[in-house]
Design an enzyme around this catalytic site. Structure first.
Site: not given
Ligand code: SAH
Length: 455
Positions: A75, A81, A383, A410
Site C-alpha cells: 500500500c 492510514c 463472543d 477479539c
Molecule cells: N458472535 C457474532 C457476533 C460477535 S460481535 C459473530 O460471530 O458474528 C459481538 C456482538 O456483541 C455484537 O453483535 C454486539 O452488538 C453484541 N453485544 C455488545 N454488547 C452486548 C451485551 N451486553 N449483550 C449482548 N450482546 C452484546
C-alpha cells in the site's frame, strides 16, 4: 541523572523487539524508545518526539540497515492510514508476533504463565480478505477525498485502492466518486455539520456474487439518485443500493434508518453450508475465509454429541448459534441489537433450523434471568466485543457451571482478565487457539476452551 536522549534529538539505534501496537522498541543506553513503522532487527535513525522518565517516542527518519524480517508494503499510504499497522512485517512474522502477544498478555494479565498457546492460524493469501469497508468522504479545498481516517485523527487519507479490501469495492468507489463529482453533491463537513454525504459503506459477499452499496447521508434525499443507481446497477453483483440517514453530530458511522434506492435491503452470503442475510447495520465477521476456520475451531472445542443445551452469548445475526444448532439439542442466542436478532431469526428460518431461540437484550441480564427460570446450559459460547464479558455474566456462568465454556475473543487483554476470573473460580484453560482474522493489522482473534476442573 541526565537522560541519554531528549526531545528533538536525532539518534541511531537498533530495534530489538515489537510492542503490543506493532511499534518497534529499541534502547539508547538504558532509555527505551518506541518507534512506529519499524521492525525488530532494523538499524534506524530516529527523531525523538517526546520523552518520559525512562522511555520516549520517536519518529522513523531513515532505515540505515533493514531487518531481514521486513517486507515491502503493497500500500502506498501504509504509514499514513491508521488501518494496517504491520504491512511492513513479513506475514509469517506477523503470525509469530500475534502468538507471542497472546502468550505475553495471558501471562501478564491472566497470570497464566504455563498455558499452551497454539500457533496462530493464518491465511494463504493474506490480502483482499475484507468483506466490508466504510470510507469517510470529505472535501479538502477542491479535492474530494474518499479513504480512511489517519491514525488518531479525522483527516482523510485518500486510499481508494485498499489492499486488504475485496477488489470489487474499488470499482464501486470509482463510480460513486464520478457521481459525486458530476452532480456536485454537497459533501459533509464535520465542523459545521453541513453538507450531505458522510460515508460510503460497501459489503461484498464471498460465496455469492452479492454486493451492497450504502451511502450515509446527513439528510433525507439524494439529488439525482437515479444517476447513482444507473452507474452502480450495471456492475455485476450489485444487489442492494441503500441510503442510510444519519443526521446526528456523532462519530458513529451509521444512523438508525435506511431506505432502499435499488434492489433488496439485505444481501446473502454463506459460511460453510449455512446461508446468512446481511443488513447494513448488523455485525458480520469481516474475513469470510477465516470465519470458517474460527467457527470450525468453536465446533471442535465444543465437541457436541447432539444432546447439549447451549448458550451463544453476543450472537450477532446468529452465525455461531446456527453452526452449533446443527450439532446440538437446543441453542439459545442473545444479542443487544434488535435488528441483528431479527436477522438471526430470519437466518434460522432460511436454513430450516428450529432448535434455536433468540433473545434481544444484554447477555448479562437475559442469561441470569433465564437461569432463574430453569434454562441451564451444558456449554456456553461467548463472543463479546472488545471490552470483554460483563462481570454479572461471568458470575452467572460460575453459578450455572457448564462443562465447557468456549470463549471467542477479539481482544487478548480482556480475554486474559476474564480467564483470570474463571480460572480462579474452578475452570481450567485447556486450549488457546489464535486465528488471524485481520492480516496486516495488530488485531488478534482467539478461541479458548475452558473446562470445569472438577468435572
Ligand atoms: N458472535 C457474532 C457476533 C460477535 S460481535 C459473530 O460471530 O458474528 C459481538 C456482538 O456483541 C455484537 O453483535 C454486539 O452488538 C453484541 N453485544 C455488545 N454488547 C452486548 C451485551 N451486553 N449483550 C449482548 N450482546 C452484546
Amino acid at each position: 541523572m541526565e537522560q541519554p536522549v531528549k526531545k528533538n534529538d536525532r539518534v541511531q539505534l537498533r530495534i530489538q523487539d515489537m510492542g503490543s501496537e506493532g511499534e518497534g522498541i529499541g534502547k539508547v543506553q538504558d532509555f527505551t524508545l518506541f518507534v512506529p513503522h519499524t521492525v525488530a532487527g532494523d538499524e534506524v535513525e530516529v527523531l525523538v518526539l517526546k520523552t518520559k522518565k525512562s522511555y520516549g517516542y520517536g519518529k522513523l527518519l531513515r532505515i540505515l540497515t533493514p531487518s531481514p524480517l521486513r517486507s515491502e508494503p503493497l500500500c502506498q499510504v501504509a504509514h499514513q492510514c491508521g488501518g494496517c499497522q504491520l504491512q511492513h512485517l513479513q506475514y509469517k512474522e506477523q503470525l509469530k508476533w500475534k502468538t507471542q502477544k497472546v502468550k505475553e498478555v495471558l501471562r501478564r494479565i491472566g497470570g497464566l504463565a504455563d498455558c499452551q498457546v497454539e500457533d496462530t492460524l493464518g491465511m494463504e493469501k493474506p490480502f483482499h480478505y475484507r468483506n466490508k469497508v466504510q470510507y469517510p468522504i470529505r472535501r479538502e479545498g477542491e479535492t474530494l477525498k474518499i479513504g480512511f481516517f489517519a491514525k488518531g485523527s479525522h483527516r482523510v487519507v485518500a486510499s481508494e485502492v485498499c489492499h486488504i479490501q475485496d477488489k470489487r469495492a474499488q470499482h464501486i468507489v470509482e463510480k460513486v466518486r464520478d457521481y459525486l463529482e458530476e452532480e456536485q453533491v454537497p459533501i459533509y463537513n464535520e465542523e459545521t455539520h453541513q453538507g450531505l454525504v458522510r460515508h460510503l459503506l460497501i459489503k461484498t459477499a464471498y460465496h455469492t456474487p452479492d454486493i451492497m452499496v450504502c451511502l450515509v447521508i446527513n439528510g433525507e434525499n439524494l439529488k439525482q439518485a437515479e444517476k447513482l443507481v444507473g452507474k452502480l446497477r450495471t456492475i455485476p453483483g450489485v444487489a442492494s443500493i441503500l441510503l442510510n440517514h444519519h443526521k446526528e453530530k456523532s462519530n458513529v458511522i451509521l444512523g438508525a434508518h435506511t431506505t432502499v434506492l435499488y434492489g433488496t435491503d439485505t444481501i446473502i452470503d454463506k459460511i460453510g453450508d449455512l446461508q446468512f442475510k446481511i443488513s447494513p447495520l448488523s455485525f458480520f465477521q469481516v474475513n469470510p475465509m477465516q470465519t470458517e476456520v474460527l467457527y470450525q475451531k468453536v465446533l471442535e472445542f465444543a465437541d457436541l454429541t447432539g444432546e447439549e443445551t447451549i448458550w451463544d452469548a453476543y450472537c450477532g445475526i446468529g452465525t455461531i448459534s446456527l453452526f452449533l444448532a446443527k450439532k446440538a439439542k437446543h441453542v439459545y442466542g442473545v444479542e443487544i441489537v434488535p435488528e441483528a436478532i431479527e436477522m438471526a431469526k430470519e437466518n434460522a428460518r432460511l436454513n430450516g433450523l428450529t432448535n434455536v431461540t433468540f433473545f434481544t437484550g444484554k447477555a448479562e441480564e437475559i442469561i441470569p434471568n433465564a437461569y432463574k427460570q430453569g434454562i441451564v446450559a451444558d456449554t456456553i459460547v461467548v463472543d463479546p466485543p472488545r471490552k470483554g464479558c460483563d462481570s454479572h455474566l461471568l458470575a452467572t456462568l460460575i453459578d450455572m457451571s457448564p462443562n465447557k465454556i468456549v470463549y471467542v475473543s477479539c481482544d487478548p487483554a480482556t480475554l486474559a482478565r476474564d480467564l483470570k476470573y474463571l480460572t480462579n473460580q474452578g475452570y481450567q484453560v485447556d486450549k488457546v487457539q489464535p486465528v488471524d482474522m485481520f492480516p496486516q493489522t495488530v488485531h488478534c482473534e482467539v478461541v479458548t476452551l475452558l473446562q470445569h476442573s472438577e468435572k
